[in-house]
Design a protein around this motif. Structure first.
Motif, short mmCIF file in Angstrom:
data_model
loop_
_atom_site.label_atom_id
_atom_site.label_comp_id
_atom_site.label_asym_id
_atom_site.label_seq_id
_atom_site.Cartn_x
_atom_site.Cartn_y
_atom_site.Cartn_z
N GLN A 81 -3.80 134.57 121.84
CA GLN A 81 -3.53 135.88 121.27
C GLN A 81 -2.05 136.11 120.98
OE1 GLN A 81 -7.46 137.74 123.46
NE2 GLN A 81 -5.59 138.90 123.63
N TYR A 82 -1.24 135.10 121.28
CA TYR A 82 0.19 135.16 120.93
C TYR A 82 0.58 134.06 119.96
CZ TYR A 82 1.89 138.89 124.00
OH TYR A 82 2.16 140.12 124.56
N ASP A 83 -0.40 133.46 119.32
CA ASP A 83 -0.13 132.41 118.35
C ASP A 83 0.46 133.04 117.09
OD1 ASP A 83 -0.12 130.39 116.47
OD2 ASP A 83 -2.15 129.69 116.89
N PRO A 84 1.73 132.77 116.77
CA PRO A 84 2.37 133.43 115.62
C PRO A 84 1.76 133.05 114.28
CG PRO A 84 3.80 131.70 116.50
CD PRO A 84 2.66 131.85 117.46
N GLU A 85 1.06 131.92 114.22
CA GLU A 85 0.41 131.54 112.96
C GLU A 85 -0.81 132.42 112.69
OE1 GLU A 85 -0.48 127.44 112.65
OE2 GLU A 85 1.57 126.77 113.01
N VAL A 86 -1.37 132.94 113.75
CA VAL A 86 -2.55 133.82 113.61
C VAL A 86 -2.13 135.28 113.68
CG1 VAL A 86 -4.80 134.43 114.56
CG2 VAL A 86 -4.00 132.05 114.68
N PHE A 87 -1.20 135.59 114.58
CA PHE A 87 -0.74 136.96 114.78
C PHE A 87 0.78 137.02 114.53
CE2 PHE A 87 -4.37 136.34 117.67
CZ PHE A 87 -5.20 137.36 117.26
N LYS B 287 -10.67 137.06 110.09
CA LYS B 287 -11.60 136.11 110.71
C LYS B 287 -10.86 135.21 111.70
CE LYS B 287 -14.98 132.51 109.60
NZ LYS B 287 -15.63 131.74 108.50
N ARG B 288 -9.67 134.73 111.31
CA ARG B 288 -8.88 133.89 112.20
C ARG B 288 -8.46 134.67 113.46
NH1 ARG B 288 -3.84 131.19 109.90
NH2 ARG B 288 -4.12 129.90 111.77
N MET B 289 -8.11 135.93 113.27
CA MET B 289 -7.72 136.75 114.40
C MET B 289 -8.88 136.96 115.37
SD MET B 289 -5.41 139.43 112.16
CE MET B 289 -5.59 140.78 113.32
N GLU B 290 -10.05 137.23 114.82
CA GLU B 290 -11.23 137.42 115.67
C GLU B 290 -11.55 136.15 116.44
OE1 GLU B 290 -12.70 140.11 116.35
OE2 GLU B 290 -12.38 141.53 114.71
N GLN B 291 -11.41 135.00 115.79
CA GLN B 291 -11.69 133.73 116.46
C GLN B 291 -10.69 133.43 117.57
OE1 GLN B 291 -11.65 131.11 113.05
NE2 GLN B 291 -13.88 131.22 112.78
N SER B 292 -9.47 133.95 117.43
CA SER B 292 -8.44 133.70 118.44
C SER B 292 -8.37 134.81 119.50
CB SER B 292 -7.07 133.57 117.76
OG SER B 292 -7.03 132.45 116.91
N PHE B 293 -9.13 135.89 119.29
CA PHE B 293 -9.17 136.99 120.25
C PHE B 293 -10.09 136.58 121.40
CE2 PHE B 293 -10.80 141.04 121.87
CZ PHE B 293 -9.60 141.72 122.10
#
Length: 342
Positions: free
Chosen positions: A247-253, A273-279
């Motif tokens: 949830q702190y991946d800068p490529e996603v968030f 979609k990428r954010m939901e997958q990484s949440f």
């Protein structure tokens, strides 16, 4: 539960009690100038809700305004121990043995709480709801379903207090929905979902920026081993994912250390979609938290109701809170001045 078959069958038998339909059946149940520890009251709220859902009786935290029977203190001690020595901690802890006796003495003639539902399965001879299972599941409700949600609530109010523009935007959304006649009193979960999109984004961002769990969600590699990300891992190896990493991946968030609820509303469909997958706040897959609906209902109802009735201002806006990671990352220092709104 390491055994996937035992986990699957247990999940099947528990799932109904945690479904939104079952939980919403309980929905109708029920000016300070001095700074108050809002974080502590978040704990009192979540523990009493779990007591109501599990046993049709609140523990009395909100009524007494304190840590009833030192339950929160005891769980903190257990978490400190468990985070360092997980194996066998449930079996060896004296607090849980006391809990067994208490659970057996509780009145089950109630309104269909979880104890009543699961006790009926126990009496019908279900192999997946023995007395041991019954005590374990009810204990897990209290231990796992209270602190996790209060941590999320503290995060939400802390970051709202630190970001006054976000707080103002949320209050304006709530006031606007109320003025339009879209909110009853108290706010229902359905109304919050339909008419308060920024609230939902605030809740999601609060959990993203401060996940409740701070250690990995452990999994065991099956016998024979497996290949993960191109690397062979022997069977029996403990592997896991930490939500503080995903949830702190800068490529996603982008700008991950900033509290930006708008990212959940303004992102493209592909990015969302990428954010939901990484949440990963509620884990994922077959091990997704059964109690996630409880948490979402609690937050979706309580936050707008509190903000429509009271003005909340951080007492010490320049102070940072204190956090401590003992598997759950608990916080101290969410102190607010609260005044009744006219």
């Amino acid at each position: 539960m390491r055994d996937p078959i035992v986990h699957r069958e247990s999940t099947k038998i528990l799932a109904n009690a945690y479904s939104p339909t079952s939980l919403l059946a309980y929905e109708p149940a029920h000016r300070r100038e001095k700074p108050i520890d809002l974080g502590a009251w978040m704990s009192y709220y979540t523990f009493d809700v779990i007591g109501q859902l599990s046993f049709s009786k609140m523990f009395g935290f909100l009524e007494k305004g304190c840590d009833v029977d030192r339950i929160i203190e005891t769980i903190d001690i257990i978490l400190t121990y468990a985070s360092q020595s997980v194996n066998g901690w449930l079996v060896g802890n004296t607090s849980l043995r006391k809990g067994r006796r208490r659970a057996r003495s509780l009145d089950i003639e109630s309104r269909g709480d979880m104890l009543t539902k699961w006790y009926a399965l126990n009496q019908n001879g279900s192999q997946w709801m023995t007395t041991k299972h019954l005590v374990a599941h009810l204990s897990a409700n209290v231990y796992g379903g209270s602190d996790t949600t209060s941590i999320a609530l503290r995060s939400i109010f802390y970051y709202l207090g630190k970001n006054k523009d976000k707080m103002r935007k949320l209050v304006e959304e709530i006031d606007g929905a109320a003025a339009a006649g879209n909110l009853s009193q108290p706010v229902s979960f359905k109304e919050a979902n339909m008419h308060l999109p920024y609230l939902n984004a605030v809740i999601k961002e609060g959990m993203r920026i401060h996940p409740s769990a701070g250690l990995i969600y452990e999994r065991y590699v099956p016998s024979g081993g497996d290949t993960i990300c191109g690397k062979y891992i022997p069977g029996g190896t403990v592997v896991g994912i930490n939500p503080w990493v995903t949830q702190y991946d800068p490529e996603v968030f982008p700008d991950p250390e900033s509290f930006i609820p708008e990212r959940w509303l303004d992102s493209t469909e592909e990015q969302l979609k990428r954010m939901e997958q990484s949440f990963f706040n509620f884990s994922a897959g077959s091990r997704t938290c059964l109690g996630r609906h409880i948490a979402m209902i609690e937050m979706s109802k309580m936050i707008p109701e509190l903000l429509r009735r009271f003005e909340l201002i951080l007492t010490y806006p320049d102070r940072e809170w204190e956090t401590r990671n003992v598997w759950l990352v608990k916080q101290k220092g969410v102190i607010y001045n609260i005044t009744k709104r006219s």
